[in-house]
Design a protein around this motif. Structure first.
Motif, mmCIF file in Angstrom:
data_model
loop_
_atom_site.group_PDB
_atom_site.id
_atom_site.type_symbol
_atom_site.label_atom_id
_atom_site.label_comp_id
_atom_site.label_asym_id
_atom_site.label_seq_id
_atom_site.Cartn_x
_atom_site.Cartn_y
_atom_site.Cartn_z
ATOM 1 N N GLN A 77 -0.501 31.839 33.236
ATOM 2 C CA GLN A 77 -1.734 32.542 32.954
ATOM 3 C C GLN A 77 -2.428 32.052 31.786
ATOM 4 O O GLN A 77 -3.703 31.920 31.748
ATOM 5 C CB GLN A 77 -1.447 34.003 32.925
ATOM 6 C CG GLN A 77 -2.722 34.959 32.872
ATOM 7 C CD GLN A 77 -3.662 34.810 34.065
ATOM 8 O OE1 GLN A 77 -3.310 34.239 35.177
ATOM 9 N NE2 GLN A 77 -5.028 34.873 33.812
ATOM 10 N N ASP A 78 -1.616 31.881 30.679
ATOM 11 C CA ASP A 78 -2.212 31.250 29.411
ATOM 12 C C ASP A 78 -2.860 30.071 29.464
ATOM 13 O O ASP A 78 -4.242 29.829 29.028
ATOM 14 C CB ASP A 78 -1.178 31.299 28.256
ATOM 15 C CG ASP A 78 -0.648 32.798 28.009
ATOM 16 O OD1 ASP A 78 -1.525 33.561 27.589
ATOM 17 O OD2 ASP A 78 0.446 32.581 27.410
ATOM 18 N N PHE A 79 -2.280 29.186 30.402
ATOM 19 C CA PHE A 79 -2.741 27.863 30.723
ATOM 20 C C PHE A 79 -4.162 27.799 31.378
ATOM 21 O O PHE A 79 -5.144 27.126 31.166
ATOM 22 C CB PHE A 79 -1.575 26.971 31.441
ATOM 23 C CG PHE A 79 -0.636 26.420 30.464
ATOM 24 C CD1 PHE A 79 -0.734 25.872 29.313
ATOM 25 C CD2 PHE A 79 0.932 26.534 31.142
ATOM 26 C CE1 PHE A 79 0.247 25.587 28.488
ATOM 27 C CE2 PHE A 79 1.776 26.236 30.116
ATOM 28 C CZ PHE A 79 1.508 25.892 29.181
ATOM 29 N N THR A 84 -10.040 27.371 31.886
ATOM 30 C CA THR A 84 -11.198 27.523 32.302
ATOM 31 C C THR A 84 -12.215 28.027 31.300
ATOM 32 O O THR A 84 -13.388 27.623 31.204
ATOM 33 C CB THR A 84 -11.273 28.893 33.115
ATOM 34 O OG1 THR A 84 -10.320 29.841 32.691
ATOM 35 C CG2 THR A 84 -10.510 28.652 34.609
ATOM 36 N N LEU A 85 -11.559 28.778 30.026
ATOM 37 C CA LEU A 85 -12.513 28.807 28.941
ATOM 38 C C LEU A 85 -12.774 27.688 28.230
ATOM 39 O O LEU A 85 -14.165 27.533 27.930
ATOM 40 C CB LEU A 85 -11.733 29.974 28.045
ATOM 41 C CG LEU A 85 -12.477 30.051 26.772
ATOM 42 C CD1 LEU A 85 -13.844 30.771 26.996
ATOM 43 C CD2 LEU A 85 -11.923 31.177 25.837
ATOM 44 N N ILE A 200 -15.666 16.132 32.222
ATOM 45 C CA ILE A 200 -15.125 17.206 31.407
ATOM 46 C C ILE A 200 -13.942 17.781 32.282
ATOM 47 O O ILE A 200 -12.686 18.192 31.682
ATOM 48 C CB ILE A 200 -16.041 18.223 30.857
ATOM 49 C CG1 ILE A 200 -16.725 17.413 29.756
ATOM 50 C CG2 ILE A 200 -15.385 19.433 30.380
ATOM 51 C CD1 ILE A 200 -17.955 17.986 29.256
ATOM 52 N N ASP A 201 -14.405 18.298 33.612
ATOM 53 C CA ASP A 201 -13.439 18.850 34.722
ATOM 54 C C ASP A 201 -12.198 18.145 34.606
ATOM 55 O O ASP A 201 -10.949 18.511 34.600
ATOM 56 C CB ASP A 201 -14.119 18.935 36.105
ATOM 57 C CG ASP A 201 -15.259 19.994 35.898
ATOM 58 O OD1 ASP A 201 -14.858 21.081 35.219
ATOM 59 O OD2 ASP A 201 -16.129 20.065 36.734
ATOM 60 N N VAL A 202 -12.315 16.807 34.874
ATOM 61 C CA VAL A 202 -11.223 15.959 35.052
ATOM 62 C C VAL A 202 -10.310 15.909 33.692
ATOM 63 O O VAL A 202 -9.180 16.066 33.445
ATOM 64 C CB VAL A 202 -11.342 14.614 35.484
ATOM 65 C CG1 VAL A 202 -10.453 13.423 35.410
ATOM 66 C CG2 VAL A 202 -12.112 14.396 36.827
#
Length: 215
Positions: A77-79, A84-85, A200-202
């Motif tokens: 969950q931390d990852f 996402t942030l 950036i997504d990648v």
């Protein structure tokens, strides 16, 4: 003078303990005894206590009632939350940096790339984590947005802890770090390159995805 000396000891303890964590010598979940650390670092317990509180604010240490302090353990969950942030923060930072980029800034980023290449060749894996942070730190500074930078600094050291975990558990970090950061520099030079968000997504998302599957 006593206050200044104590503040100096606390700051030195923060730096030393942070490095121990980011170098992997203090591992995730490891208990941090004030008495033991006081003896190891050669300072009283007061600066150690203040240092642990500071590291807790950075997200590297967690303190629980009756259990004391320990190095934080990052969960799946931390990852996910970090991923996402961070992607959202980075997209805004890069969009603003593209509008403010200077030749001097590009020179600084390329210098970090060169340091990354040397660190890869000389197998300085821990140094790669710090260089990775330095690279993105420059972009957040370039973005010239104080609240955005504050949001970045709030997660920066947990990002470093993630990079450490990735380096240990997924042996691809040193193979792709130089190429991916060089691609980001190319994107910033193109100013309004619509593909930069996908980069950036990648760059960020894929790393978190690979690590989360084995945590």
């Amino acid at each position: 003078m006593d206050t200044l000396s104590r503040a100096g000891l606390s700051g030195a303890a923060v730096n030393e303990l942070r490095e121990e964590i980011l170098e992997g010598r203090l591992t995730q979940g490891e208990r941090l005894s004030e008495v033991s650390l006081s003896t190891t670092l050669g300072v009283s317990r007061a600066p150690i206590r203040e240092a642990l509180l500071h590291l807790e604010q950075e997200g590297l240490v967690v303190s629980l009632p009756y259990k004391g302090a320990s190095v934080v353990t990052l969960s799946q969950q931390d990852f996910l939350e970090l991923s996402t942030l961070r992607i959202s923060l980075e997209k805004l930072a890069w969009a603003r940096a593209m509008e403010r980029v200077t030749p001097e800034a590009i020179t600084d980023l390329n210098a970090i790339i060169a340091d990354m290449q040397f660190a890869v060749k000389s197998d300085q894996k821990a140094k790669l984590v710090r260089l990775d942070l330095d690279f993105h730190e420059r972009v957040f500074i370039m973005a010239d947005h104080s609240r955005l930078y504050t949001a970045w600094t709030a997660i920066k050291w947990q990002v470093a802890l993630f990079l450490l975990a990735r380096r240990v558990k997924v042996d691809d970090y040193h193979n792709i770090i130089v190429e991916e950061h060089a691609e980001l520099i190319e994107a910033i030079l193109k100013r309004h390159d619509p593909a930069f968000e996908q980069l950036i997504d990648v760059h960020i998302g894929s790393g978190y995805g690979r690590l989360s599957t084995i945590v």
